[in-house]
Scaffold this motif. Structure first.
Motif, PDB file in Angstrom:
ATOM      1  N   ARG A 184       0.826  -1.213   0.000  1.00 20.62           N
ATOM      2  CA  ARG A 184       0.000   0.000   0.000  1.00 20.62           C
ATOM      3  C   ARG A 184       0.857   1.260   0.000  1.00 20.62           C
ATOM      4  O   ARG A 184       0.476   2.293  -0.583  1.00 20.62           O
ATOM      5  N   ASP A 187       1.875   1.699  -3.555  1.00 21.24           N
ATOM      6  CA  ASP A 187       0.757   2.258  -4.312  1.00 21.24           C
ATOM      7  C   ASP A 187       0.663   3.768  -4.119  1.00 21.24           C
ATOM      8  O   ASP A 187       0.399   4.520  -5.079  1.00 21.24           O
ATOM      9  N   GLN A 188       0.876   4.212  -2.875  1.00 25.26           N
ATOM     10  CA  GLN A 188       0.792   5.647  -2.624  1.00 25.26           C
ATOM     11  C   GLN A 188       1.983   6.384  -3.235  1.00 25.26           C
ATOM     12  O   GLN A 188       1.834   7.509  -3.722  1.00 25.26           O
ATOM     13  N   ARG A 262      -6.647  -5.086  -3.126  1.00 21.35           N
ATOM     14  CA  ARG A 262      -6.393  -3.951  -2.242  1.00 21.35           C
ATOM     15  C   ARG A 262      -7.629  -3.647  -1.412  1.00 21.35           C
ATOM     16  O   ARG A 262      -8.759  -3.871  -1.847  1.00 21.35           O
ATOM     17  N   ARG A 264      -8.073  -0.864   2.156  1.00 19.03           N
ATOM     18  CA  ARG A 264      -7.918   0.528   2.558  1.00 19.03           C
ATOM     19  C   ARG A 264      -6.548   1.063   2.132  1.00 19.03           C
ATOM     20  O   ARG A 264      -5.583   0.310   2.012  1.00 19.03           O
ATOM     21  N   THR A 265      -6.498   2.375   1.935  1.00 13.81           N
ATOM     22  CA  THR A 265      -5.230   3.001   1.582  1.00 13.81           C
ATOM     23  C   THR A 265      -4.336   3.076   2.811  1.00 13.81           C
ATOM     24  O   THR A 265      -4.756   2.781   3.945  1.00 13.81           O
TER      25      THR A 265
END
Length: 471
Positions: A184, A187-188, A262, A264-265
């Motif tokens: 994650r 991803d960010q 995926r 939650r961020t």
């Protein structure tokens, strides 16, 4: 955490006391474990963090992401390492049953058939067919506890094998949680790179129009192009890291390489609450520490069993049966009972060497237990410090990011109005990108520190666990 049981228990029997004194005289005093194995927790390892809220036993659900919970469940269900650990438990359980069976009587039966000739009182030979079915029983009295101690050692080894399986489970869950947080975060980072690339593309378009209109020199245009391409290479680099991280998680899940769902961020993952104080005894729930403790117990019992093997051994044997033959009018009952004492007289030092080897193994297990305990205290302290310091770092980086975002807006407005040079806007853009990427990493490090703390504490805890610690 570990206490040696006394070698000889009190007995009201004078005979038992005499045997105990004889055994002590024959094999000498029992070797004591190393004195340096005592471990005391550090006095200041407690750190006041959080609100003391209880945490669920399935600790990975505390992050509030159902996708992460499902990934951990899949990994625990499909891991080949857990299957191997379960097979080792089955082996240890069979060894424990075998050790217990050695303390029970052994009953066996036989029915051999015979053929031959008999001579009558008148000297006339005749053929005869007979059989001698019999049942034999043998039992080891185990006067000095050799078999009993071996059974206790096997039982402790079984508990150590079960703790090793729990260690594997905890490691798999922690690896999946850490890998998911890293995914994650990547991803960010990719989202930040794409947003920055879009801003760079807009800046390059403006710089090209200004250069074509003659408002700026080609130097600013080349600088804008270089900055655009520098940001452009961040996108495929982040995509490559994401693909590798997904493949690593797929391996943990027991699947072929492929995409990972995926949830939650990174910003939406919850930060679990930590009780204000965690007692040092809570660390006994760590499976690796419990495994080291039970391994120490097993080696200690094996040492006593090896020493007991140097003492005389008393065994009882008996058999009963009948003789059936065509030469006899009636069957004949036969039986026998006896006892045998087996005592080593001269073995070339074999039993003594085995006892010395058992002593060395016991000492190795004692030092391994101390090392595991010290490592546990260190991991807890590092994890608590990581949660606290990485959180402070994330707050500072968030403030820096906001300040740089404002500076970039001011620099862009001044550049468009002609009050400042392009280099001021370029410096603000570079600083903002660095701060955003650092903030993503700091938030990921903080969540990873929570995972490390859960692993260091042996899994989830609750307020009741902090009050009463039981294995």
């Amino acid at each position: 955490m570990w206490h040696r049981a006394p070698r000889w228990r009190r007995s009201k029997s004078v005979g038992a006391l005499t045997l105990a004194l004889l055994a002590t005289a024959c094999i000498g005093p029992r070797p004591e474990p190393p004195a340096t194995t005592a471990v005391a927790p550090p006095p200041a390892w407690r750190t006041a963090l959080g609100t003391g809220a209880p945490i669920r036993a399935d600790w990975w659900s505390a992050f509030g992401d159902p996708v992460l919970t499902g990934l951990v469940a899949r990994a625990l269900a499909n891991s080949p390492d857990l299957g191997s650990a379960a097979a080792r438990i089955d082996e240890a359980r069979a060894a424990a049953r075998l050790a217990r069976a050695q303390q029970t009587p052994l009953v066996s039966g036989a029915a051999p058939g015979t053929t031959g000739q008999t001579v009558s009182p008148f000297g006339t030979p005749s053929d005869a067919i007979g059989a001698q079915p019999a049942v034999s029983i043998s039992y080891d009295l185990d006067l000095f506890g050799r078999l009993r101690l071996a059974s206790q050692a096997a039982r402790a080894q079984l508990l150590a094998s079960e703790a090793a399986r729990d260690t594997v489970r905890l490691g798999i869950a922690s690896s999946v949680a850490t890998g998911y947080i890293t995914l994650r975060a990547l991803d960010q980072r990719l989202a930040v790179a794409r947003q920055t690339l879009a801003a760079r593309a807009e800046g390059l378009r403006i710089a090209r129009r200004r250069a074509e209109a003659g408002y700026t020199s080609n130097l600013e245009l080349r600088q804008s192009e270089a900055e655009f391409h520098a940001t452009e290479q961040l996108v495929p680099a982040a995509q490559l890291a994401i693909s590798r991280q997904e493949n690593a998680l797929s391996l943990l899940l027991g699947d072929n390489p492929g995409p990972i769902p995926r949830g939650r961020t990174l910003d939406q993952l919850a930060a679990p609450a930590i009780p204000d104080g965690l007692p040092a005894d809570l660390l006994r729930r760590r499976p690796d520490l419990y495994q080291a403790e039970q391994t120490l117990v097993a080696t200690d019992r094996s040492l006593d069993s090896a020493r007991a093997a140097m003492l005389p051994n008393l065994a009882l044997t008996g058999s009963a049966g009948v003789v059936l033959s065509t030469a006899l009018a009636n069957p004949i009952a036969v039986f026998s009972i006896g006892a045998s004492v087996l005592s080593p007289i001269f073995d070339g030092g074999r039993l003594g060497a085995q006892a010395d080897a058992a002593t060395a193994r016991r000492d190795q297990a004692a030092f391994a237990y101390r090392r595991t305990a010290l490592q546990a205290f260190r991991e807890v302290d590092d994890s608590l410090a990581g949660v606290q310091r990485s959180g402070q770092q994330a707050v500072a980086l968030a403030g820096q990011r906001d300040a740089l975002a404002g500076a970039l807006r001011n620099a862009s407005n001044r550049y468009r109005a002609g009050y400042s040079a392009y280099i001021d806007q370029l410096d603000a853009q570079r600083g903002l990108l660095t701060a955003e990427l650092s903030l993503v990493q700091a938030r990921a490090d903080r969540l990873t520190a929570y995972v490390t703390l859960y692993q260091a504490m042996g899994g989830g805890w609750s307020r009741a666990d902090a009050e009463v610690v039981q294995r």
